[in-house]
Design a protein around this motif. Structure first.
Motif, PDB file in Angstrom:
ATOM      1  N   GLU A 145      56.287  38.351  10.237  1.00 41.92           N
ATOM      2  CA  GLU A 145      57.289  37.537  10.948  1.00 41.92           C
ATOM      3  C   GLU A 145      58.163  36.738   9.983  1.00 41.92           C
ATOM      4  O   GLU A 145      59.320  36.442  10.280  1.00 41.92           O
ATOM      5  CB  GLU A 145      56.616  36.590  11.951  1.00 41.92           C
ATOM      6  CG  GLU A 145      56.161  37.301  13.202  1.00 41.92           C
ATOM      7  CD  GLU A 145      56.207  36.404  14.433  1.00 41.92           C
ATOM      8  OE1 GLU A 145      57.031  35.471  14.481  1.00 41.92           O
ATOM      9  OE2 GLU A 145      55.414  36.649  15.348  1.00 41.92           O
ATOM     10  N   ALA A 146      57.606  36.422   8.819  1.00 46.63           N
ATOM     11  CA  ALA A 146      58.365  35.613   7.859  1.00 46.63           C
ATOM     12  C   ALA A 146      59.555  36.377   7.296  1.00 46.63           C
ATOM     13  O   ALA A 146      60.439  35.784   6.680  1.00 46.63           O
ATOM     14  CB  ALA A 146      57.454  35.130   6.732  1.00 46.63           C
ATOM     15  N   GLU A 147      59.606  37.690   7.493  1.00 47.64           N
ATOM     16  CA  GLU A 147      60.790  38.447   7.065  1.00 47.64           C
ATOM     17  C   GLU A 147      62.028  38.043   7.856  1.00 47.64           C
ATOM     18  O   GLU A 147      63.145  38.358   7.478  1.00 47.64           O
ATOM     19  CB  GLU A 147      60.548  39.948   7.208  1.00 47.64           C
ATOM     20  CG  GLU A 147      59.693  40.530   6.097  1.00 47.64           C
ATOM     21  CD  GLU A 147      60.301  40.327   4.717  1.00 47.64           C
ATOM     22  OE1 GLU A 147      61.515  40.527   4.561  1.00 47.64           O
ATOM     23  OE2 GLU A 147      59.546  39.939   3.797  1.00 47.64           O
ATOM     24  N   GLY A 148      61.817  37.373   8.981  1.00 48.68           N
ATOM     25  CA  GLY A 148      62.963  36.817   9.705  1.00 48.68           C
ATOM     26  C   GLY A 148      63.364  37.634  10.910  1.00 48.68           C
ATOM     27  O   GLY A 148      62.642  38.519  11.361  1.00 48.68           O
ATOM     28  N   LEU A 196      64.984  40.128  13.531  1.00 42.12           N
ATOM     29  CA  LEU A 196      65.398  41.531  13.623  1.00 42.12           C
ATOM     30  C   LEU A 196      66.898  41.573  13.902  1.00 42.12           C
ATOM     31  O   LEU A 196      67.420  40.743  14.655  1.00 42.12           O
ATOM     32  CB  LEU A 196      64.632  42.210  14.760  1.00 42.12           C
ATOM     33  CG  LEU A 196      63.112  42.287  14.574  1.00 42.12           C
ATOM     34  CD1 LEU A 196      62.412  42.572  15.895  1.00 42.12           C
ATOM     35  CD2 LEU A 196      62.767  43.357  13.539  1.00 42.12           C
ATOM     36  N   THR A 197      67.582  42.555  13.299  1.00 41.33           N
ATOM     37  CA  THR A 197      69.043  42.550  13.418  1.00 41.33           C
ATOM     38  C   THR A 197      69.625  43.767  14.125  1.00 41.33           C
ATOM     39  O   THR A 197      70.737  43.686  14.653  1.00 41.33           O
ATOM     40  CB  THR A 197      69.689  42.497  12.019  1.00 41.33           C
ATOM     41  OG1 THR A 197      69.233  43.631  11.281  1.00 41.33           O
ATOM     42  CG2 THR A 197      69.340  41.216  11.288  1.00 41.33           C
ATOM     43  N   VAL A 206      58.182  50.775  23.829  1.00 40.40           N
ATOM     44  CA  VAL A 206      59.455  50.076  23.622  1.00 40.40           C
ATOM     45  C   VAL A 206      59.152  48.593  23.473  1.00 40.40           C
ATOM     46  O   VAL A 206      58.506  48.002  24.340  1.00 40.40           O
ATOM     47  CB  VAL A 206      60.399  50.279  24.832  1.00 40.40           C
ATOM     48  CG1 VAL A 206      61.702  49.509  24.636  1.00 40.40           C
ATOM     49  CG2 VAL A 206      60.672  51.751  25.062  1.00 40.40           C
ATOM     50  N   GLN A 207      59.581  48.004  22.388  1.00 40.58           N
ATOM     51  CA  GLN A 207      59.281  46.593  22.145  1.00 40.58           C
ATOM     52  C   GLN A 207      60.589  45.819  22.015  1.00 40.58           C
ATOM     53  O   GLN A 207      61.397  46.100  21.142  1.00 40.58           O
ATOM     54  CB  GLN A 207      58.457  46.445  20.856  1.00 40.58           C
ATOM     55  CG  GLN A 207      57.168  47.260  20.843  1.00 40.58           C
ATOM     56  CD  GLN A 207      56.013  46.589  21.585  1.00 40.58           C
ATOM     57  OE1 GLN A 207      56.129  45.443  22.035  1.00 40.58           O
ATOM     58  NE2 GLN A 207      54.902  47.299  21.702  1.00 40.58           N
ATOM     59  N   LEU A 224      59.468  40.835  13.739  1.00 40.86           N
ATOM     60  CA  LEU A 224      58.560  41.965  13.537  1.00 40.86           C
ATOM     61  C   LEU A 224      57.103  41.512  13.662  1.00 40.86           C
ATOM     62  O   LEU A 224      56.701  40.512  13.067  1.00 40.86           O
ATOM     63  CB  LEU A 224      58.804  42.533  12.137  1.00 40.86           C
ATOM     64  CG  LEU A 224      58.020  43.786  11.752  1.00 40.86           C
ATOM     65  CD1 LEU A 224      58.346  44.952  12.678  1.00 40.86           C
ATOM     66  CD2 LEU A 224      58.326  44.167  10.298  1.00 40.86           C
ATOM     67  N   ASN A 225      56.316  42.261  14.431  1.00 40.79           N
ATOM     68  CA  ASN A 225      54.881  41.984  14.471  1.00 40.79           C
ATOM     69  C   ASN A 225      54.085  43.272  14.565  1.00 40.79           C
ATOM     70  O   ASN A 225      54.655  44.368  14.653  1.00 40.79           O
ATOM     71  CB  ASN A 225      54.546  41.004  15.601  1.00 40.79           C
ATOM     72  CG  ASN A 225      54.798  41.580  16.991  1.00 40.79           C
ATOM     73  OD1 ASN A 225      54.440  42.727  17.276  1.00 40.79           O
ATOM     74  ND2 ASN A 225      55.411  40.784  17.856  1.00 40.79           N
TER      75      ASN A 225
END
Ligand SMILES: Nc1nc2c(c(=O)[nH]1)N[C@H]1C(S)=C(S)[C@@H](COP(=O)(O)OP(=O)(O)OC[C@H]3O[C@@H](n4cnc5c(=O)[nH]c(N)nc54)[C@H](O)[C@@H]3O)O[C@H]1N2
Ligand SMILES: Nc1nc2c(c(=O)[nH]1)N[C@H]1C(S)=C(S)[C@@H](COP(=O)(O)OP(=O)(O)OC[C@H]3O[C@@H](n4cnc5c(=O)[nH]c(N)nc54)[C@H](O)[C@@H]3O)O[C@H]1N2
Ligand SMILES: [Mo]
Length: 763
Positions: free
Chosen positions: A106-109, A111-112, A491-492, A497-498
């Motif tokens: 999740e620390a990657e920030g 989702l784009t 489908v998420q 991100l997890n």
């Protein structure tokens, strides 16, 4: 990354400088685009946004800063400047990312881009929204033609009332009631328990009741970490001299004392307010016995008062007019032996008699509770037992009194209100069908446990996740994850991100959405949404920030597009019009639920929110008997560990102060004095000695259930802790590997996460 580990007893109050320091770790410098005050000043304000953390009430007259340490962390986490871009996914295979920790993912920030999993390269690759919707629609249509019950529509409790309403409609138009949600792992025991006892599935307390109450009884909820804004209400009550009697196996700091970080005087003088006046360290699973002890002592006080011609202790006029089953309950309590009560609760008679005396002196009592009651084999009975205690002195439907389940996610309660329910009896299906021109399915749908079973046995073929981290939040990881890979479609819809995104099906999409703090622009302009708080008040929330990426869509838009792509045309549902103007969804909600949502589009702006009418508050009982029901439990021990044999301990799975469910902000559980790690096992000194272990040594937990599965969690550092003998504690979600899927509350199916039977091995 190696972190230095420090374990040190913490005896500071909740709030205070500790909360400021903890907050500062999560603000600037940490990749967080966060101009603190301006955005936080809008948090939980009438014209601002509703916090994305807990569901505690938002007052009509807010404090200058109506947020807490953890609410601010949640805001910072959503507004991070870090991004999980297509380039990131190009650099890392999914197999590699599966080795990452929850925190690091999740620390990657944020989702784009919409992404599709490519099994050949084992990577997520970008896809256009149109392609994604077309393929998801094609797959859902194909499955529907075989079996409309093979798809599941999960929600985590954050999505707005508008999105949730559209989502449940989509599931029902698709042809099922497969609407599990996070409350299936959480307060479902409340929905089932309170409904049978008092006829409403939700708590009966409003914020104003806190100003009028004479005593608070507090069971199994960790206010300091999980609903810190409530500390203001508790602090004010404590200052008025209101006793707060707490039942919790652990000495939770927030339940002991509090310094209000928003009060300069308190901060400068470090002048703490006591929260609990009495603290009973009940054994995990021991609450039925503890409450039975209080009830037994109350009955004895009532007998005594009668014998002396003094004022009765039980509220007999209320009992006679409003309740059913009192005499059986009282007879049951009289027959209980104090030995059994003491053994099952782990508490002494004298302490329970003192609690009863406090209870008897107070005319108006609020009974607060959380996961410590709901996540047990007898989680529903725990809730009913608390109601029994309330009914003995008429503490429901009276100013300053009532039941107060503390909900988890910020809109989890509201989702149920607008129809997210696997139980179709809770939804006005006839009206829904008439309004939208279809015949709603009547068969009961899948809840969370049934969804897991269906994934394992192959009957569930598709999973749509509206937020959340399903695979990580449910029990029995080692059985769920392999089965998940056989799904036809996963489908998420998510912000970050997890792990659930990495356990892929045959076709897998990851669809990034706006968060609630972001401006949601649609054809008619920026949209507001609504949520319902823990105290049944409905509020507007307006996004304030520019979206994290220009490619994000709102949750409502994503749901509408999936619905359009997968359902037969229906002239009575205009999905596009709803997306253009969310007030039209609110009109539809009002039409389906006219009593709860009268004049919805206007009243959503009322400061403090507008309350839903609740029959039980007016002492109208919508139960089988037409009265409030006393219900006798058939066991004093709520746990599965009950008959598990010699040497078996009760594992409590815990949240740290630095997480929101499976979202791990950091490795600092300040209140429990743990820094730099989550791999700990809290144990009583006597158990450590008895088992020949060592404080600071390493242990493995092994589930003590003989069903052919080997469930274990190793590498835990033993931490000597003030926890009842025979109980131990470890963090959730790491400990979920240990919980057997069939260990859930009997009636509500909430996983029994608060007393997992385990053995402890050295090493
Ligand atoms: N910061 C933050 N806020 C959150 C969350 C979060 O993870 N982080 N999660 C949100 C969600 S979804 C929820 S549901 C709530 C959860 O909030 P809580 O209901 O507080 O849940 P837990 O943190 O699991 O802690 C439950 C408490 O029960 C105690 N306990 C355990 N077993 C027993 C028992 O048998 N009897 C009694 N009497 N007590 C027991 C534990 O010691 C602990 O203090 O918080 C919400 N708010
Ligand atoms: N052992 C054990 N297990 C438990 C518990 C326990 O106490 N012990 N507690 C249970 C409880 S109470 C609960 S509620 C469940 C929680 O289960 P879930 O609700 O499924 O899990 P969360 O961790 O809250 O979900 C976090 C993810 O939600 C996504 N997200 C965040 N904000 C948004 C948003 O605005 N929109 C969308 N679409 N996605 C968003 C992010 O991608 C993030 O990774 O876990 C349960 N599991
Ligand atoms: Mo929850």
């Amino acid at each position: 990354m190696r972190r230095s580990i420090k374990i040190e007893r913490y005896d500071q109050p909740a709030g205070g400088w500790g909360s400021v320091k903890s907050l500062m770790r999560h603000i600037p410098g940490n990749g967080v685009a966060f101009s603190g005050p301006p955005i936080l000043a809008k948090q939980n304000k009438p014209e601002g946004f509703s916090c994305v953390s807990c569901a505690w009430a938002k007052p009509a007259r807010p404090h200058a800063a109506e947020f807490c340490e953890n609410g601010a962390k949640a805001t910072a986490w959503e507004l991070t400047s870090s991004r999980t871009t297509p380039e990131f996914f190009a650099r890392h295979t999914v197999s590699e990312l599966l080795e990452w920790s929850d925190h690091d993912l999740e620390a990657e920030g944020r989702l784009t881009h919409p992404m599709r999993y490519d099994p050949t390269s084992d990577r997520y690759v970008p896809v256009t929204w149109d392609e994604a919707f077309a393929e998801i629609g094609g797959e859902l249509r194909r499955l529907r033609s075989h079996d409309p019950k093979s798809a599941v529509f999960y929600t985590s409790g954050r999505a707005s009332l508008e999105t949730s309403y559209a989502y449940q409609l989509m599931a029902r138009l698709y042809g099922n009631n497969n609407l599990p949600d996070s409350s299936n792992m959480c307060h479902e025991s409340t929905s089932v328990g309170l409904k049978a006892s008092i006829g409403v599935p939700v708590g009966t307390v409003h914020l104003d009741d806190f100003n009028k109450t004479d005593a608070i009884f507090f069971f199994g909820q960790n206010v300091g970490s999980n609903s810190p804004r409530m500390l203001h209400d508790l602090q004010e009550a404590s200052r008025r001299g209101v006793p707060i009697v707490t039942f919790n196996p652990l000495p939770e700091r927030g339940l002991i004392e509090f310094v209000n970080p928003q009060s300069p005087v308190e901060m400068l003088t470090n002048n703490a307010t006591r929260i609990s006046s009495d603290y009973h360290k009940v054994r995990a699973g021991g609450d039925i016995a503890a409450i039975a002890g209080i009830a037994k002592a109350l009955v004895a006080l009532d007998d005594e008062a009668k014998a002396q011609g003094a004022k009765e202790v039980l509220d007999w006029p209320f009992i006679e007019q409003h309740t059913h089953g009192a005499l059986e309950f009282i007879a049951w309590v009289r027959d209980l032996a104090w030995d059994d009560i003491e053994r099952n609760s782990g508490l002494e008679r004298q302490g329970l008699e003192e609690a009863a005396a406090v209870y008897a002196r107070a005319d108006r009592v609020i009974l607060i509770y959380g996961m410590g009651l709901t996540q047990h084999r007898l989680g529903v009975e725990n809730v009913r037992m608390l109601v029994n205690l309330a009914l003995l002195r008429g503490n429901v439907g009276k100013l300053g009194a009532g039941l107060c389940p503390v909900r988890g996610h910020s809109n989890v309660q509201g989702q149920r209100t607008v129809g997210i329910a696997d139980n179709p009896d809770l939804v006005p299906l006839d009206r829904l069908g008439e309004q939208h021109g279809f015949e709603p399915p009547r068969e009961r749908g899948l809840d969370t446990i049934a969804t897991c079973e269906g994934v394992i046995d192959g009957s569930v073929r598709a999973f749509i996740g509206l937020g959340g981290n399903f695979v990580r939040a449910v029990p029995d990881k080692s059985r769920i994850e392999p089965a998940w890979r056989k799904l036809d479609l996963s489908v998420q819809i998510a912000t970050k991100l997890n792990r659930s995104h990495l356990v892929t099906g045959k076709t897998t999409f990851l669809l990034p959405c706006l968060g609630r703090i972001e401006i949601d622009r649609q054809r008619t302009g920026p949209q507001a949404v609504t949520i319902e708080d823990s105290l049944t008040c409905i509020h507007a929330s307006r996004g304030q920030r520019e979206p994290a990426s220009p490619h994000l869509l709102s949750e409502l838009k994503i749901v509408a597009e999936i619905a359009k792509a997968s359902l037969p045309a229906n002239p009575q549902v205009d999905w596009d019009a709803w997306v253009d103007d969310y007030s039209l969804v609110r009109d539809a909600i009002e039409q389906t639920f006219p009593d709860d949502f009268a004049d919805f589009n206007r009243r959503m702006w009322e400061p403090g929110g507008f309350p839903r009418p609740l029959a039980a508050r007016g002492r109208v009982w919508e139960t089988d008997s037409g009265k409030a029901n006393f219900l006798v439990p058939d066991d004093l021990d709520a746990s599965f560990a009950k008959d598990a044999g010699e040497g078996v301990m009760r594992l409590i799975t815990l949240r740290s102060n630095d997480q929101f469910n499976t979202t791990v902000y950091g490795y600092h559980d300040r209140f429990r004095g743990v820094d730099g790690t989550r791999d700990v096992l809290f144990m009583n000194r006597k158990d450590i000695d008895r088992l020949g272990l060592r404080d600071g040594g390493t242990a493995t937990l092994v589930t003590a259930v003989d069903d052919g599965s080997d469930r274990r969690l190793g590498g835990l550092r033993i931490v000597e802790y003030d926890i009842p003998e025979g109980c131990c504690g470890a963090y959730y979600p790491e400990a979920n590997v240990l919980i057997p899927l069939d260990h859930h509350a009997r009636e509500s199916h909430v996983p029994a996460a608060k007393s997992v039977p385990v053995r402890i091995e050295a090493g």
